[in-house]
Design a protein around this motif. Structure first.
Motif, PDB file in Angstrom:
ATOM      1  N   TYR A 198       1.236  -0.979  -0.093  1.00 22.60           N
ATOM      2  CA  TYR A 198       0.136   0.357   0.309  1.00 22.60           C
ATOM      3  C   TYR A 198       0.992   1.261  -0.111  1.00 22.60           C
ATOM      4  O   TYR A 198       1.927   1.963   0.692  1.00 22.60           O
TER       5      TYR A 198
ATOM      6  N   TYR B  58      -4.959   4.309   0.721  1.00 17.44           N
ATOM      7  CA  TYR B  58      -5.347   2.898   1.480  1.00 17.44           C
ATOM      8  C   TYR B  58      -6.460   2.884   0.398  1.00 17.44           C
ATOM      9  O   TYR B  58      -7.250   1.912   0.776  1.00 17.44           O
ATOM     10  N   ASN B  59      -6.748   2.235  -0.744  1.00 19.59           N
ATOM     11  CA  ASN B  59      -7.359   2.639  -1.952  1.00 19.59           C
ATOM     12  C   ASN B  59      -7.092   1.344  -2.958  1.00 19.59           C
ATOM     13  O   ASN B  59      -7.904   0.680  -3.617  1.00 19.59           O
ATOM     14  N   LYS B  60      -5.856   1.429  -2.886  1.00 21.86           N
ATOM     15  CA  LYS B  60      -4.448   0.589  -3.437  1.00 21.86           C
ATOM     16  C   LYS B  60      -3.520   0.016  -3.603  1.00 21.86           C
ATOM     17  O   LYS B  60      -2.664   0.309  -3.187  1.00 21.86           O
ATOM     18  N   LEU B  61      -4.235  -1.495  -3.014  1.00 20.17           N
ATOM     19  CA  LEU B  61      -2.860  -2.622  -2.976  1.00 20.17           C
ATOM     20  C   LEU B  61      -2.730  -3.020  -4.090  1.00 20.17           C
ATOM     21  O   LEU B  61      -3.441  -3.399  -5.355  1.00 20.17           O
TER      22      LEU B  61
ATOM     23  N   TYR C 170     -13.984  -4.809  -4.024  1.00 17.42           N
ATOM     24  CA  TYR C 170     -13.170  -4.673  -5.049  1.00 17.42           C
ATOM     25  C   TYR C 170     -13.169  -5.784  -6.031  1.00 17.42           C
ATOM     26  O   TYR C 170     -13.158  -6.816  -6.085  1.00 17.42           O
TER      27      TYR C 170
ATOM     28  N   TYR D  90     -10.261  -7.222  -9.141  1.00 18.34           N
ATOM     29  CA  TYR D  90      -8.651  -7.565  -9.376  1.00 18.34           C
ATOM     30  C   TYR D  90      -9.430  -8.805 -10.346  1.00 18.34           C
ATOM     31  O   TYR D  90     -10.187  -9.448 -10.798  1.00 18.34           O
TER      32      TYR D  90
ATOM     33  N   LEU E   7      -5.651  -4.048 -10.391  1.00 18.49           N
ATOM     34  CA  LEU E   7      -7.229  -3.657  -9.802  1.00 18.49           C
ATOM     35  C   LEU E   7      -8.042  -3.520 -10.615  1.00 18.49           C
ATOM     36  O   LEU E   7      -7.334  -1.655 -12.023  1.00 18.49           O
TER      37      LEU E   7
ATOM     38  N   TYR F  42     -13.202  -0.546  -7.695  1.00 17.30           N
ATOM     39  CA  TYR F  42     -13.065  -0.371  -6.447  1.00 17.30           C
ATOM     40  C   TYR F  42     -14.441   0.221  -5.613  1.00 17.30           C
ATOM     41  O   TYR F  42     -15.285   1.822  -6.163  1.00 17.30           O
TER      42      TYR F  42
ATOM     43  N   LEU G 227     -12.664   0.755   4.233  1.00 18.17           N
ATOM     44  CA  LEU G 227     -11.321   1.144   3.662  1.00 18.17           C
ATOM     45  C   LEU G 227      -9.885   0.951   4.150  1.00 18.17           C
ATOM     46  O   LEU G 227      -9.439   1.104   4.553  1.00 18.17           O
ATOM     47  N   ALA G 228      -9.392  -0.347   2.599  1.00 18.79           N
ATOM     48  CA  ALA G 228      -8.277  -0.998   3.635  1.00 18.79           C
ATOM     49  C   ALA G 228      -6.917   0.168   3.902  1.00 18.79           C
ATOM     50  O   ALA G 228      -6.885   0.921   3.163  1.00 18.79           O
ATOM     51  N   GLY G 229      -6.508  -0.161   5.442  1.00 18.21           N
ATOM     52  CA  GLY G 229      -5.227   0.844   5.610  1.00 18.21           C
ATOM     53  C   GLY G 229      -5.274   1.629   7.008  1.00 18.21           C
ATOM     54  O   GLY G 229      -4.288   1.148   7.168  1.00 18.21           O
ATOM     55  N   LEU G 230      -6.943   1.814   7.312  1.00 18.71           N
ATOM     56  CA  LEU G 230      -7.383   2.258   8.245  1.00 18.71           C
ATOM     57  C   LEU G 230      -7.259   1.750   9.073  1.00 18.71           C
ATOM     58  O   LEU G 230      -7.044   2.149  10.439  1.00 18.71           O
TER      59      LEU G 230
ATOM     60  N   LEU H 193      -7.658  -7.984   2.546  1.00 13.58           N
ATOM     61  CA  LEU H 193      -8.471  -7.872   1.613  1.00 13.58           C
ATOM     62  C   LEU H 193      -9.192  -9.835   1.800  1.00 13.58           C
ATOM     63  O   LEU H 193      -8.355 -10.132   1.893  1.00 13.58           O
TER      64      LEU H 193
END
Lengths: 113, 116
Positions: free
Chosen positions: A93, A98-101, B33, B35, B45, B48, B97-100, B105
Motif C-alpha cells: 500500500y 489505502y484504496n489501492k493494494l 474490489y 481484480y 485492480l 473498487y 477502506l483498507a489500510g485504515l 482483503l
C-alpha cells in the motif's frame, strides 16, 4: 486447474526445509505490506502483514522481513509442508493510498516430499 | 459461514457479448474490489467501491463497468469494449477502506472467463 502462475519464478524445496520467498517492491513511499498465498483455482489468502515502522514480524511458522533501504521484502516459512505449495504474492500500500493494494507478480513454491 | 461468493466459476463468451460476473459478500464489509489476474502477472485492480452507490476506477477499468446498489453486492460487467477479456477475475472485500485498520482483503474463489 487454474492456469495462473504458468510463467512465474519457482522455488523448489524439500519437505521440512525452510523456504525464503523474496519480493522487491516498487514504491519507496509504500508503508504497509502484505503477503498472500494463492492455491490453484482459489482466491488469495492473507498470510501476514507488516508496517514500515517494523523490520520483522512473526506468525505461526512464517516470518516477514522488511528492508526499506533496498525496498526488499521476504517471507520465511519454517519446516515447509506439502500444503504450503502455492503461489505467493507480496503486496504494498502506498502511504496515503489505502484504496489501492498493488500486487507483485508472485512466486510459485513447490514442496517435494 | 461468512464469506465472498463469486459466480459463475467458469464462463465462456463469444466475442462481442457482454457478460456480468456476480460477487456477493455477507461479511458486512463496506469496501469491495474487483481484480483481474493473468498468467505470470500479479493482480491488477479494475474497480473498487468504498460505500454503496459509489465506486472508483482502478488501473485497468477500460472495457469494464460495475454497480454498487447494495452493500453486499458488487457485480462486474465485462463489455465488448474490453479487448482481451480472457482472464481470472477475483472479487474481494474489506471491512472499510483498507489500510485504515487492517489491510487484509478477503477474496472470493474467482471466476474464469474465456472468450471464444
Amino acid at each position: 486447474g487454474e492456469s495462473v502462475g504458468l510463467h512465474l519464478p519457482t522455488l523448489s524445496v524439500q519437505e521440512g526445509d525452510n523456504s525464503i520467498i523474496n519480493c522487491a517492491y516498487s514504491n519507496s513511499a509504500s508503508d504497509y505490506f502484505i503477503w498472500y498465498k494463492q492455491e490453484s483455482g482459489k482466491g488469495p489468502q492473507f498470510i501476514i502483514d507488516i508496517r514500515s515502522n517494523m523490520d520483522k514480524r512473526q506468525g505461526q511458522r512464517v516470518t516477514v522481513l522488511l528492508n526499506k533501504t533496498v525496498k526488499h521484502l521476504s517471507l520465511q516459512i519454517a519446516a515447509t509442508q506439502p500444503g504450503d505449495s502455492a503461489v505467493y504474492f507480496c503486496a504494498e500500500y502506498p502511504r496515503g493510498g489505502y484504496n489501492k493494494l498493488i500486487f507483485g507478480a508472485g512466486t510459485r513454491l513447490a514442496v517435494h516430499p | 459461514d461468512g464469506g465472498i461468493t463469486q459466480s459463475p466459476k467458469y464462463l465462456f463468451r463469444k466475442e462481442g457479448q457482454n457478460v456480468t460476473l456476480s460477487c456477493e459478500q455477507n461479511l458486512n464489509h463496506d469496501a469491495m474490489y474487483w481484480y483481474r489476474q493473468d498468467p505470470g502477472q500479479g493482480l491488477r485492480l479494475i474497480y473498487y467501491s468504498q460505500i454503496v452507490n459509489d465506486f472508483q476506477k482502478g488501473d485497468i477499468a477500460e472495457g469494464y463497468s460495475v454497480s454498487r446498489e447494495k452493500k453486499e453486492s458488487f457485480p462486474l460487467t465485462v463489455t465488448s469494449a474490453q479487448k482481451n477479456p480472457t482472464a481470472f477475475y477475483l472479487c474481494a472485500s474489506s471491512p472499510r477502506l483498507a489500510g485504515l485498520d487492517t489491510g487484509e482483503l478477503f477474496f472470493g474463489e474467482g471466476s474464469r472467463l474465456t472468450v471464444l
